[in-house]
Design a protein around this motif. Structure first.
Motif, short mmCIF file in Angstrom:
data_model
loop_
_atom_site.label_atom_id
_atom_site.label_comp_id
_atom_site.label_asym_id
_atom_site.label_seq_id
_atom_site.Cartn_x
_atom_site.Cartn_y
_atom_site.Cartn_z
N TYR A 49 45.43 49.73 36.18
CA TYR A 49 45.38 48.36 36.52
C TYR A 49 44.30 47.39 36.37
O TYR A 49 44.27 46.09 36.65
CB TYR A 49 45.81 48.16 38.19
N ASN A 51 43.21 46.44 33.31
CA ASN A 51 43.57 45.57 32.12
C ASN A 51 44.73 44.61 32.37
O ASN A 51 45.11 44.07 31.34
CB ASN A 51 43.72 46.20 30.99
N LEU A 52 45.04 44.45 33.55
CA LEU A 52 46.18 43.11 33.85
C LEU A 52 45.63 41.86 33.85
O LEU A 52 44.42 41.77 34.07
CB LEU A 52 46.72 43.59 35.37
N SER A 53 46.49 40.64 33.79
CA SER A 53 46.04 39.43 33.92
C SER A 53 45.60 39.20 35.23
O SER A 53 45.73 39.86 36.32
CB SER A 53 47.57 38.72 33.35
N VAL A 54 44.81 38.14 35.27
CA VAL A 54 44.34 37.98 36.61
C VAL A 54 45.32 37.83 37.75
O VAL A 54 45.02 38.29 38.66
CB VAL A 54 43.48 36.56 36.36
N ASP A 55 46.71 37.02 37.50
CA ASP A 55 47.51 37.02 38.58
C ASP A 55 47.98 38.39 38.83
O ASP A 55 48.23 38.54 40.14
CB ASP A 55 48.46 36.02 38.19
N GLU A 56 48.36 39.33 37.88
CA GLU A 56 48.74 40.62 38.31
C GLU A 56 47.98 41.35 38.71
O GLU A 56 48.14 42.10 39.63
CB GLU A 56 49.34 41.05 36.89
N HIS A 57 46.60 41.46 38.52
CA HIS A 57 45.58 42.22 38.98
C HIS A 57 45.38 41.66 40.34
O HIS A 57 45.26 42.56 41.29
CB HIS A 57 44.16 42.00 38.21
#
Length: 85
Positions: A49, A51-57
């Motif tokens: 987790y 390297n996820l986008s900011v929202d997804e993280h």
């Protein structure tokens, strides 16, 4: 041409396939199980987790970060409770 069409269809289907949903534990579940919290924080900082986008993280790791902060605050409060008595 037939091979190209078949390949395009397979790629389109693969792109539309939704990945399985991951059940994110709640903050209370993390506080009740420190080992789960440690595993999840490892995934959030260095693992799958990270390297996820900011929202997804935020969605995947927000409750783990909140539980970690709460447990740290409780630990510090317990350590220094004699100062407030």
């Amino acid at each position: 041409m037939k091979k190209f069409t078949a390949l395009a269809i397979v790629m389109a289907l693969a792109a539309c396939t939704k990945t399985t949903e991951v059940k994110v534990p709640t903050e209370a579940e993390f506080e009740a199980n420190p080992q789960l919290l440690a595993e999840w924080m490892s995934k959030c900082t260095q693992g799958e987790y990270s390297n996820l986008s900011v929202d997804e993280h935020g969605r995947m790791c927000g409750s783990a970060q909140a539980a970690s902060a709460a447990l740290s605050a409780k630990s510090l409060a317990k350590k220094h409770e004699k100062l407030f008595q």
